[in-house]
Every structure is written in C-alpha cells, then in structure tokens.
Design a protein around this motif. Sequence first.
Motif, short mmCIF file in Angstrom:
data_model
loop_
_atom_site.label_atom_id
_atom_site.label_comp_id
_atom_site.label_asym_id
_atom_site.label_seq_id
_atom_site.Cartn_x
_atom_site.Cartn_y
_atom_site.Cartn_z
N LEU A 161 0.87 -1.10 0.13
CA LEU A 161 0.14 0.08 0.01
C LEU A 161 0.84 1.41 -0.02
O LEU A 161 1.84 1.33 0.79
N THR A 162 0.72 2.29 -0.75
CA THR A 162 1.19 3.51 -0.96
C THR A 162 0.29 4.48 -0.94
O THR A 162 -0.72 4.85 -1.91
N TRP A 163 0.39 5.50 -0.14
CA TRP A 163 -0.25 6.71 0.03
C TRP A 163 0.13 7.67 -1.01
O TRP A 163 1.24 8.18 -0.86
N LEU A 164 -0.84 8.31 -1.74
CA LEU A 164 -0.25 9.30 -2.81
C LEU A 164 -0.86 10.68 -2.30
O LEU A 164 -2.27 10.71 -1.48
N SER A 165 -0.66 11.63 -2.90
CA SER A 165 -1.03 13.04 -2.47
C SER A 165 -2.60 13.52 -3.44
O SER A 165 -2.17 13.87 -4.64
N GLY A 166 -3.63 13.49 -2.81
CA GLY A 166 -4.81 13.74 -3.45
C GLY A 166 -5.36 15.14 -2.85
O GLY A 166 -6.09 15.26 -3.52
N GLY A 167 -4.81 15.83 -2.11
CA GLY A 167 -5.30 17.30 -1.76
C GLY A 167 -5.58 17.39 -0.26
O GLY A 167 -5.56 16.33 0.48
N VAL A 168 -5.61 18.65 0.25
CA VAL A 168 -6.09 18.88 1.54
C VAL A 168 -7.01 19.78 1.76
O VAL A 168 -6.91 20.74 0.92
N THR A 169 -8.10 19.34 2.51
CA THR A 169 -9.21 20.48 2.85
C THR A 169 -9.18 20.72 4.36
O THR A 169 -8.61 19.87 5.11
N LYS A 193 -8.62 14.88 20.97
CA LYS A 193 -8.07 13.87 20.08
C LYS A 193 -7.39 14.69 18.55
O LYS A 193 -6.81 13.73 18.04
N TYR A 194 -8.04 15.80 18.30
CA TYR A 194 -7.62 16.15 16.92
C TYR A 194 -7.55 17.57 16.97
O TYR A 194 -8.63 18.40 17.30
N GLU A 195 -6.83 18.43 16.60
CA GLU A 195 -6.48 19.83 16.54
C GLU A 195 -7.44 20.38 15.85
O GLU A 195 -7.45 20.03 14.65
N CYS A 196 -8.01 21.80 16.07
CA CYS A 196 -8.58 22.64 14.91
C CYS A 196 -7.93 24.03 14.95
O CYS A 196 -7.08 24.22 16.06
N ASN A 197 -7.83 24.65 13.98
CA ASN A 197 -7.45 25.85 13.76
C ASN A 197 -8.28 27.12 14.43
O ASN A 197 -9.32 26.77 15.17
N GLU A 198 -7.98 28.48 14.29
CA GLU A 198 -8.83 29.56 14.96
C GLU A 198 -10.04 29.64 14.40
O GLU A 198 -10.88 30.04 14.83
N LYS A 199 -10.43 29.00 13.28
CA LYS A 199 -11.67 29.17 12.61
C LYS A 199 -12.71 27.82 12.90
O LYS A 199 -13.44 27.40 12.35
N ASN A 200 -12.17 26.85 13.90
CA ASN A 200 -12.71 25.68 14.24
C ASN A 200 -12.60 24.54 13.07
O ASN A 200 -13.36 23.68 13.07
N GLN A 201 -11.63 24.78 12.34
CA GLN A 201 -11.71 23.94 11.08
C GLN A 201 -10.47 22.95 11.50
O GLN A 201 -9.40 23.10 12.15
N ILE A 202 -10.66 21.55 10.84
CA ILE A 202 -9.59 20.44 11.01
C ILE A 202 -9.15 20.13 9.71
O ILE A 202 -9.73 20.19 8.79
N GLU A 203 -7.96 19.70 9.77
CA GLU A 203 -7.32 19.34 8.43
C GLU A 203 -7.55 18.12 8.17
O GLU A 203 -7.40 17.30 8.97
N LEU A 204 -8.05 17.90 6.88
CA LEU A 204 -8.34 16.48 6.40
C LEU A 204 -7.46 16.29 5.04
O LEU A 204 -7.87 16.92 4.30
N ARG A 205 -6.69 15.15 4.84
CA ARG A 205 -6.14 14.71 3.57
C ARG A 205 -7.28 14.21 3.02
O ARG A 205 -8.35 13.90 3.21
N PHE A 225 -6.47 4.86 6.76
CA PHE A 225 -7.10 6.39 6.53
C PHE A 225 -6.70 7.09 5.17
O PHE A 225 -5.82 7.30 4.73
N TYR A 226 -8.13 7.68 4.66
CA TYR A 226 -7.92 8.39 3.35
C TYR A 226 -7.78 9.85 3.99
O TYR A 226 -7.05 10.82 3.39
N HIS A 227 -8.33 10.16 5.13
CA HIS A 227 -8.46 11.47 5.39
C HIS A 227 -7.62 12.27 6.73
O HIS A 227 -7.44 13.10 6.68
#
Length: 279
Positions: free
Chosen positions: A11-19, A38-50, A254-256
């Motif tokens: 299995l190899t993870w490829l770079s498909g973008g970031v939201t 469990k999972y950090e958020c930024n100042e806009k309450n958003q979490i990074e998801l691959r 995981f994908y995200h």
Amino acid sequence: MDTLQFGQIRLTWLSGGVTNLDGGAMFGVVPKPLWERKYECNEKNQIELRTDPILIQWDGKNILIESGIGKGKLTDKQKRNFGVVEESHLEEDLLALGLKPEDIDIVLMTHLHFDHACGLTKLVNGKYVSVFPKARIIASSIEWNEMKNPNIRSINTYWKENWQAIETQVETFENDWELGPIKLIHTGGHSDGHSILLLEDGQETIIHMADLMPTHAHKPALWVMAYDDYPMNSIKAKQDWIPYGLSKNAWFIFYHDAIYRAVKWDEQGTITDSIIRHK
C-alpha cells in the motif's frame, strides 16, 4: 510517500489534496472539549483533512482506493468553503513510482462524494475526460444510482462533472465485491451506498472504514459526523466492524487523517502500532 507492506500486498499513500472542514460538523454532536483533545483545530474551528488515495499493488495489478479532489476543478468559492489549501498531486506521485494513470487497473470507490470522486475526471480542452481511462471503477449500486440522481441534500456533493465522463467504466455491486484478498462491503451510514474495504491475507487484516471513521479520533462508535445521512447505520457498522478489526489485530487505514496513515489498537483503545504521515 508512506507505505505499508502487507503480505503480498503493498500500500502506498498518494497526495490527493488537503481540505479544512468545520470540526463541529466532522464530529457531530460530540462536544468540542472532547474531540479537540483527540484532533486539533485552527482558529476557525476547522480541522485538517487529507484526501489521499491509497495505491494497492497486488498480483501485478495497480488498484486505487478513492481518487482525491483532483486538480483545476474547484472554483475559488469552493476552495474557500471547503478550506482547500492543496490540490491533487496524484499523477506526479504515480510518475515517481514509474506509473501513469493509464496503468491503473481498478479504482475502488467507498462512496462518490466530491472529495473522493473529483479525481476521477479532469478538464482537457474544455471537456471532462477520465483520468484513469483503462480502469474498472467499482462502487455500490445504491451509491452509483444516487450519484446520478441526487436528492435535495446530496446534490451538493454528487456532481455530474465527476461521473458523466466515466459512466462506461463503472461496475456496481449489491452487497459486496471481491478480488482475491480485497473486498468492498456495503454498509450505508455516511451515505446510503457507502462501503468499507477489507483486506485479508493469511493471518493479517486491514480495514478501511472510509468515512465511517475518517480519522483515528472517530474510533468511538457514537462519534459520527453531522455529514452522515444515516447516522444510526454508521453507528451500527462501527459496532460491527471495529470489534472485528480489534479481534484480528488489524491495521485501520485512513484516507482523510492528517496525522496517521494507519493505526492498530488494543482492546482497551490504546494505539499499539502506527504509521505516522510523513510531512
């Protein structure tokens, strides 16, 4: 690129973008003081998801799980709304592995929401064409039917730009689809046609829970997304499949997840092994 060797499977993870999506929506009714541990958020309450497709290489075949968010398809407004800070580099990653999009034999789609399916097509001379022209594209029949006939809620994530150019490549299944050690299993939940992926090779097991468990922080059965169309079905599927994986000492992939590519837990919920995303 991060990899996992699994028996005869690589299995190899490829770079498909970031939201970056709203943490409250991603964790539903779970209070922020709980999920933020469990999972950090930024100042806009958003979490990074691959949105990183996983390349499976087995028995001479090149098989993708999901397709990323694509490149050059999203408007500036969509990028802003979805917190897109990086588009797909999938074709460049394939080239680094000595492959071309034409070398992909099968694309396994757990579901067809835009953040999973945008990478299936691209614009060439003003027309959408298939990115993987020689691939069989596998999805549940329920998911494919809703992709083409979205309802008032799902129309915002099932886009004709993502399916019209690949319609002749799509193969659907009812309950499950199997190829050697690889199995797609319909679960519903996140969407009515949502599926998970099971890989079993000898005594080893990998489970890809897709958007039933988009990150490692979503492991508790009740921690489901506000985006889920059928949350009780999501909970039921997690109650079935997470204990199964734990009993097999399975890798959960995981994908995200922006932190982990893969995780193993013990019965107490402690991480016993992991592949941390290479940055």
